[in-house]
Design an enzyme around this catalytic site. Structure first.
Site, PDB file in Angstrom:
ATOM      1  N   LYS A 197       0.843  -1.196   0.000  1.00 52.87           N
ATOM      2  CA  LYS A 197       0.000   0.000   0.000  1.00 52.87           C
ATOM      3  C   LYS A 197       0.877   1.244   0.000  1.00 52.87           C
ATOM      4  O   LYS A 197       1.485   1.587   1.001  1.00 52.87           O
ATOM      5  CB  LYS A 197      -0.946   0.056   1.200  1.00 52.87           C
ATOM      6  CG  LYS A 197      -2.023   1.121   0.959  1.00 52.87           C
ATOM      7  CD  LYS A 197      -2.611   1.723   2.211  1.00 52.87           C
ATOM      8  CE  LYS A 197      -1.776   2.794   2.842  1.00 52.87           C
ATOM      9  NZ  LYS A 197      -1.605   4.031   2.061  1.00 52.87           N
ATOM     10  N   GLU A 272      10.104   1.045  10.472  1.00 51.93           N
ATOM     11  CA  GLU A 272      11.142   2.039  10.190  1.00 51.93           C
ATOM     12  C   GLU A 272      10.500   3.384  10.491  1.00 51.93           C
ATOM     13  O   GLU A 272       9.658   3.836   9.714  1.00 51.93           O
ATOM     14  CB  GLU A 272      11.364   1.969   8.688  1.00 51.93           C
ATOM     15  CG  GLU A 272      12.696   1.718   8.056  1.00 51.93           C
ATOM     16  CD  GLU A 272      13.799   1.176   8.851  1.00 51.93           C
ATOM     17  OE1 GLU A 272      14.284   1.911   9.731  1.00 51.93           O
ATOM     18  OE2 GLU A 272      14.223   0.061   8.574  1.00 51.93           O
ATOM     19  N   CYS A 306      13.953  10.370   6.927  1.00 52.00           N
ATOM     20  CA  CYS A 306      13.883   9.877   8.306  1.00 52.00           C
ATOM     21  C   CYS A 306      15.226  10.048   9.012  1.00 52.00           C
ATOM     22  O   CYS A 306      15.269  10.257  10.210  1.00 52.00           O
ATOM     23  CB  CYS A 306      13.409   8.431   8.345  1.00 52.00           C
ATOM     24  SG  CYS A 306      14.281   7.368   7.215  1.00 52.00           S
ATOM     25  N   GLU A 403      10.339  15.353  15.594  1.00 52.30           N
ATOM     26  CA  GLU A 403      10.691  15.245  14.180  1.00 52.30           C
ATOM     27  C   GLU A 403       9.873  16.270  13.404  1.00 52.30           C
ATOM     28  O   GLU A 403       8.646  16.224  13.403  1.00 52.30           O
ATOM     29  CB  GLU A 403      10.384  13.832  13.669  1.00 52.30           C
ATOM     30  CG  GLU A 403      10.748  13.659  12.210  1.00 52.30           C
ATOM     31  CD  GLU A 403      10.552  12.233  11.711  1.00 52.30           C
ATOM     32  OE1 GLU A 403       9.420  11.724  11.774  1.00 52.30           O
ATOM     33  OE2 GLU A 403      11.537  11.627  11.254  1.00 52.30           O
TER      34      GLU A 403
HETATM   35  P1  NAI Z   1       2.092   8.248   8.349  1.00 52.94           P
HETATM   36  O1  NAI Z   1       3.026   7.432   9.137  1.00 52.94           O
HETATM   37  O2  NAI Z   1       0.729   8.456   8.909  1.00 52.94           O
HETATM   38  O3  NAI Z   1       1.932   7.596   6.870  1.00 52.94           O
HETATM   39  C1  NAI Z   1       2.821   6.664   6.314  1.00 52.94           C
HETATM   40  C2  NAI Z   1       2.036   5.523   5.688  1.00 52.94           C
HETATM   41  O4  NAI Z   1       1.208   4.913   6.684  1.00 52.94           O
HETATM   42  C3  NAI Z   1       1.096   5.930   4.567  1.00 52.94           C
HETATM   43  O5  NAI Z   1       1.074   4.922   3.570  1.00 52.94           O
HETATM   44  C4  NAI Z   1      -0.250   5.992   5.259  1.00 52.94           C
HETATM   45  O6  NAI Z   1      -1.337   5.794   4.381  1.00 52.94           O
HETATM   46  C5  NAI Z   1      -0.131   4.848   6.224  1.00 52.94           C
HETATM   47  N1  NAI Z   1      -1.015   4.927   7.396  1.00 52.94           N
HETATM   48  C6  NAI Z   1      -1.455   6.039   8.046  1.00 52.94           C
HETATM   49  N2  NAI Z   1      -2.261   5.693   9.085  1.00 52.94           N
HETATM   50  C7  NAI Z   1      -2.328   4.345   9.093  1.00 52.94           C
HETATM   51  C8  NAI Z   1      -2.980   3.386   9.914  1.00 52.94           C
HETATM   52  N3  NAI Z   1      -3.751   3.763  10.941  1.00 52.94           N
HETATM   53  N4  NAI Z   1      -2.828   2.077   9.650  1.00 52.94           N
HETATM   54  C9  NAI Z   1      -2.048   1.682   8.630  1.00 52.94           C
HETATM   55  N5  NAI Z   1      -1.406   2.523   7.810  1.00 52.94           N
HETATM   56  C10 NAI Z   1      -1.539   3.842   8.031  1.00 52.94           C
HETATM   57  O7  NAI Z   1       2.803   9.627   8.064  1.00 52.94           O
HETATM   58  P2  NAI Z   1       2.150  11.019   7.567  1.00 52.94           P
HETATM   59  O8  NAI Z   1       0.883  11.260   8.308  1.00 52.94           O
HETATM   60  O9  NAI Z   1       2.084  11.029   6.097  1.00 52.94           O
HETATM   61  O10 NAI Z   1       3.272  12.065   8.028  1.00 52.94           O
HETATM   62  C11 NAI Z   1       3.317  12.543   9.368  1.00 52.94           C
HETATM   63  C12 NAI Z   1       4.731  12.572   9.894  1.00 52.94           C
HETATM   64  O11 NAI Z   1       5.262  11.264   9.882  1.00 52.94           O
HETATM   65  C13 NAI Z   1       5.749  13.371   9.095  1.00 52.94           C
HETATM   66  O12 NAI Z   1       5.711  14.722   9.405  1.00 52.94           O
HETATM   67  C14 NAI Z   1       7.044  12.739   9.531  1.00 52.94           C
HETATM   68  O13 NAI Z   1       7.444  13.283  10.772  1.00 52.94           O
HETATM   69  C15 NAI Z   1       6.677  11.296   9.732  1.00 52.94           C
HETATM   70  N6  NAI Z   1       7.073  10.487   8.581  1.00 52.94           N
HETATM   71  C16 NAI Z   1       8.229   9.758   8.675  1.00 52.94           C
HETATM   72  C17 NAI Z   1       8.679   9.032   7.591  1.00 52.94           C
HETATM   73  C18 NAI Z   1       9.925   8.233   7.670  1.00 52.94           C
HETATM   74  O14 NAI Z   1      10.540   7.953   6.659  1.00 52.94           O
HETATM   75  N7  NAI Z   1      10.351   7.802   8.839  1.00 52.94           N
HETATM   76  C19 NAI Z   1       7.967   9.018   6.304  1.00 52.94           C
HETATM   77  C20 NAI Z   1       6.722   9.773   6.331  1.00 52.94           C
HETATM   78  C21 NAI Z   1       6.326  10.489   7.419  1.00 52.94           C
END
Ligand code: NAI
Ligand code: MG
Length: 502
Positions: A197, A272, A306, A403
């Protein structure tokens, strides 16, 4: 949609990427390209303009169910896990060649879907093909061991490594294609089948990759791709009772939700997550290299990394010189649309992320930190944010602890080379993903690397993007290691077999 794509902004797009972006998108389930069960779609934005460039199916729990069923059938009765390992290697090698052959197109899609500058995207795609090749080689090297047992009698005992089964993979939007490949390549090489996904902000390259996977000749149902939102499609995948393992990259908050969702069938989980990674510059470092590297550590990909070096510790003797260099570097960076050849960094991924980063910058100033970085005016509705460098921060400020995921760095001076104190400061965070150390004193570098609680450390470099090096987090930066031999542990189970020879 097509009217947007025919504007001059997109004139440089090649025919194949323009055709793909503007096409009617479908999801890949069981080797067929399908619409969402609900018939619903959602908009895909070009973050460099804020305009809608495509619409993709809004997959939900029903679609996840169909995809998991297809992956289950492909795993239990399909050819993929039963194939000779060398055949899996060959197919993955072919996939790598095809990714390279489609490199320009994939880079253009990434520049529109994610916003990163085309040249940056192009380099990323080359690295992606190398990751596939590295992982492809492991298919033929998944050996167990023979075990000399001590219980009475004569025995032949051995271990073997088996594919864990049906894998759900949920990825973020910051490096859409490489995140898909980091997840898919190791799972596929060991013989797992997958439901992927992609992030709702960047679904396009995962779908394009689905076509390339088909072109390479992978059997149907081995890779299924469902586009949709986290709270619906993502949550359904994480909770699904017939998924054996879930691999996630994204925020720490969502990572915790994935863990909760996995409780029903105790599926294996790897995570991660976020970071607040320190970079140390000692006074003996090669400052000509360290200064631009410290700037790139936070400004690359507009800080949406990240392992971004978001806490910059500089020895007081060279603090002004290095920090002024980092500020100057940020001010000179060309911030612009991904397809503009002059752009060095692109927009943030969404209005939401732009507002989030701007809130942190405002908060830093309210809390009394001093901000440097030239103000900018951007001539489009894209989600652009100018680089910021904060000094005079305090340890409890939000900008020091949380972050931010934008081009915002906190710079702190340190006074002496008291290693324990320096390491304690680096470790004063809930995260533990990465640390960078700049010094010519190798003894000091190794001693500090040993004391830092982080999954990766680079000395006189920032974040080596190398498939053979394991990558992952201590503390709340995650569970498990991706890349390297270590990633195979995430996608295999060990079986021990004891045969009595008496
Ligand atoms: P997120 O962690 O919510 O989204 C990442 C993935 O998880 C997306 O595919 C999303 O559809 C999915 N997702 C979201 N809620 C979910 C749930 N309840 N169950 C299963 N999958 C779910 O991140 P978001 O909201 O896009 O960004 C928020 C913050 O997260 C950013 O500001 C950043 O700090 C952090 N982030 C960190 C990343 C990394 O590489 N470590 C990458 C993206 C965001
Ligand atoms: Mg979220």
């Amino acid at each position: 949609m097509s009217t947007v794509l025919s504007s001059s902004r997109y004139a440089s797009l090649g025919a194949s990427s323009a055709r793909f972006i503007g096409s009617a998108h479908r999801m890949l389930i069981d080797g067929r390209w399908v619409e969402a069960h609900s018939g619903k779609t959602f908009d895909v934005f070009d973050p460099g303009t804020g305009q809608v460039v495509a619409r993709v199916p809004e997959g939900g729990a029903e679609d996840i169910g169909l995809a998991v069923r297809a992956a289950r059938r492909a795993f239990e009765t399909g050819p993929w896990p039963r194939m000779k390992p060398a055949e899996r290697t060959r197919l993955l090698m072919k996939l790598a060649d095809l990714i390279e052959a489609h490199g320009d197109e994939l880079a253009e899609i990434e520049a529109v879907d994610n916003g990163k500058p085309l040249a940056v995207a192009r380099r990323g795609i080359a690295g992606t093909a190398e990751m596939v090749r590295y992982m492809a080689g492991w298919a033929t090297k998944l050996n167990g061991e023979t075990v000399d047992v001590s219980v009475p009698g004569e025995w032949h005992a051995y271990t073997s490594r088996e594919a864990v089964g049906v894998v759900g993979q949920i990825i973020p939007w910051n490096f859409p294609l490489s995140m898909a490949i980091w997840k898919l390549a190791p799972a596929l090489t060991v013989g797992c089948t997958v439901v992927l996904k992609p992030a709702e902000q960047t679904p396009l390259n995962a779908l394009r990759l689905g076509h390339i996977i088909e072109e390479a000749g992978f059997p149907p149902g081995v890779v299924n791709i469902v586009t949709g939102f986290g709270a619906t499609a993502g949550a359904a995948l994480a909770a699904h009772e017939d998924v054996d393992k879930i691999a996630f990259t994204g925020s720490t908050a969502t990572g915790k939700r994935i863990v909760e969702a996995s409780l029903g069938n105790l599926k294996k989980v790897s995570l991660e997550l976020g970071g607040k990674s320190p970079v140390f510059v000692f006074p003996d470092a090669d400052l000509e290299r360290a200064t631009p590297a410290a700037a790139n550590a936070i400004f690359f990909n507009a800080g949406q990394v990240c392992s971004a070096g978001s806490r910059l510790y500089v020895h007081r003797k060279v603090f002004d010189r290095v920090v002024e260099g980092v500020i100057g570097h940020g001010d000179q960076l060309a911030v612009g649309h991904g397809l503009d050849p002059a752009s060095q960094i692109g927009p943030l991924i969404s209005r939401q992320q732009q507002e989030r980063v701007e809130r942190y910058v405002a908060l830093g100033e309210e809390e009394g930190a001093r901000r440097f970085g030239a103000p900018r005016v951007f001539d489009s509705d894209g989600y652009f944010v100018a680089p910021s460098v904060f000094v005079d921060t305090a340890p409890d400020m939000a900008i020091r602890r949380e972050e931010i995921f934008g081009p915002v760095v906190c710079a702190m001076p340190f006074d002496d080379d008291d290693l324990e104190g320096i390491a304690a400061e680096a470790n004063r965070t809930e995260f533990g993903l990465f640390a960078g150390i700049w010094t010519r004193n190798l003894s000091l570098a190794h001693k500090l690397a040993r004391r830092i609680k982080a999954g990766s450390v680079s000395v006189n470099a920032h974040m080596v993007n190398e498939p053979a090096l394991p990558f992952g987090g201590y503390k709340q930066s995650g569970w498990g290691r991706e890349r390297g031999r270590e990633v195979l542990d995430l996608y295999t189970s060990v079986k021990s077999v004891a045969v009595s020879l008496d």
